[in-house]
Design an enzyme around this catalytic site. Structure first.
Site, PDB file in Angstrom:
ATOM      1  CD  GLU A   1      40.488  47.993  46.077  1.00 15.71           C
ATOM      2  OE1 GLU A   1      40.795  46.849  46.465  1.00 15.71           O
ATOM      3  OE2 GLU A   1      40.563  48.350  44.885  1.00 15.71           O
TER       4      GLU A   1
ATOM      5  CG  ASP B   1      42.754  44.768  47.912  1.00 16.47           C
ATOM      6  OD1 ASP B   1      41.537  44.540  47.741  1.00 16.47           O
ATOM      7  OD2 ASP B   1      43.537  45.031  46.977  1.00 16.47           O
TER       8      ASP B   1
ATOM      9  CB  ILE C   1      38.534  40.877  46.211  1.00 16.90           C
ATOM     10  CG1 ILE C   1      37.383  40.257  47.018  1.00 16.90           C
ATOM     11  CG2 ILE C   1      38.934  39.976  45.042  1.00 16.90           C
ATOM     12  CD1 ILE C   1      36.170  39.855  46.172  1.00 16.90           C
TER      13      ILE C   1
HETATM   14  C1  IPD Z   1      44.768  45.444  41.580  1.00 14.08           C
HETATM   15  C2  IPD Z   1      45.597  44.199  41.410  1.00 14.08           C
HETATM   16  C3  IPD Z   1      46.344  44.257  40.090  1.00 14.08           C
HETATM   17  C4  IPD Z   1      47.191  45.495  39.961  1.00 14.08           C
HETATM   18  C5  IPD Z   1      46.393  46.746  40.221  1.00 14.08           C
HETATM   19  C6  IPD Z   1      45.683  46.638  41.554  1.00 14.08           C
HETATM   20  P1  IPD Z   1      42.495  45.201  42.994  1.00 14.08           P
HETATM   21  O1  IPD Z   1      44.097  45.429  42.827  1.00 14.08           O
HETATM   22  O2  IPD Z   1      46.506  44.076  42.465  1.00 14.08           O
HETATM   23  O3  IPD Z   1      47.203  43.153  39.971  1.00 14.08           O
HETATM   24  O4  IPD Z   1      47.709  45.566  38.665  1.00 14.08           O
HETATM   25  O5  IPD Z   1      47.302  47.827  40.224  1.00 14.08           O
HETATM   26  O6  IPD Z   1      44.942  47.819  41.782  1.00 14.08           O
HETATM   27  O7  IPD Z   1      41.825  46.363  42.336  1.00 14.08           O
HETATM   28  O8  IPD Z   1      42.150  43.928  42.341  1.00 14.08           O
HETATM   29  O9  IPD Z   1      42.316  45.215  44.479  1.00 14.08           O
END
Ligand code: IPD
Length: 281
Positions: free
Chosen positions: A70, A90, A92
């Protein structure tokens, strides 16, 4: 999963656990919050440090493997999935939760070969729950076998979703319209953990019958997608077609019948794909 990837999976579990320790420790300190695509798309130094930790540690053991991470993509790397062994990370998942101390924060590591997930590891580090799945060998949480719920009556279902980070009024309108339609099927309830990876693991655990979202990224759901399917669940696109992890749209459910019923109520839209090359400056 071919046995040859067993070592890689063991390494993923070990590095996810180490990453989780870093995340837990960081909660005791000030978290300097930065933003990415908009003011509610958050990132912290910990996201970046954890991604570096994971990638460096994997590179030492598997120097020829590729990565989609990410924060590397946010820094300008291309998001391309080839047939070569690729770690989809990912660091976090649930950064907004992390920033606010809301207790669902996961390290998500998926591993694909020939564009097919081979294993997935999601470590929900504040709950100390290690979810794992490998192709053809089932899904587990802290070593216990997972199975999706057997409930196929959508009116008895709990559904998970998220609002995402777009505040474009047209997008927000579609999200609320889908939510209203689904709530009024009626289902028993709608929940959201604030982490796509955790929501997928809740489907795999049988706590919720379905999870859907538009706007997620491949790193949010790569690991979770295998955990759901190895727990007996199904994945599909929000229009009922085959899921495409680059498309930023997903429905994960305990059964085809529940997934198809949810799909009927979703107002589909298409954010730019993860594998769209950035516009030239
Ligand atoms: C987010 C989380 C969130 C979801 C977003 C994601 P991130 O990831 O999973 O629940 O609603 O679409 O992008 O940015 O915390 O890695």
């Amino acid at each position: 999963m071919a046995d040859v990837w067993q070592n890689a999976m063991e390494h993923a579990v070990a590095v996810a656990r180490r990453a989780g320790e870093v995340v837990r420790e960081a909660l005791h300190h000030d978290r300097k919050v930065m933003t990415k695509s908009c003011s509610v798309d958050l990132v912290t130094q910990t996201d970046q440090n954890v991604e570096t930790l994971i990638i460096q540690s994997v590179k030492e053991k598997f120097p020829t493997h590729r990565f989609i991470g990410e924060e590397s993509v946010a820094a300008g790397e291309a998001c391309i999935l080839t047939d070569r062994p690729t770690w989809i990370i990912d660091p976090i998942d649930g950064t907004t939760n992390f920033v606010h101390g809301f207790p669902f924060v996961a390290v998500s590591i998926g591993f694909a070969v020939n564009k097919e997930m081979q294993f997935g590891v999601v470590y929900s580090c504040l709950e100390d729950k290690m979810y794992t799945a490998s192709r053809g060998h089932g899904a587990f949480c802290n070593g216990e076998t997972l199975h999706v719920s057997q409930q196929t009556d959508v009116k008895q279902a709990m559904v998970a979703t998220e609002f995402g980070s777009s505040r474009d009024p047209e997008v927000v309108e579609k999200i609320f319209s889908s939510l209203r339609n689904i709530l009024c099927i009626p289902v028993h309830g709608v929940r959201g953990a604030g982490s796509a990876a955790v929501n997928m693991c809740l489907v795999a655990s049988g706590c919720v019958e379905a999870y859907y979202e538009t706007g997620i990224h491949i790193w949010d759901v790569a690991a979770g997608s295998l955990i759901v399917s190895e727990a007996g669940g199904v994945l599909m696109d929000v229009n009922g077609g085959d899921v495409d992890l680059m498309s930023r749209r997903i429905v994960a459910a305990n059964s085809r019948v529940v997934a198809e019923r949810i799909v009927m109520e979703i107002e589909a839209f298409s954010p730019p794909r993860d594998d769209t090359p950035p516009l030239a400056p």
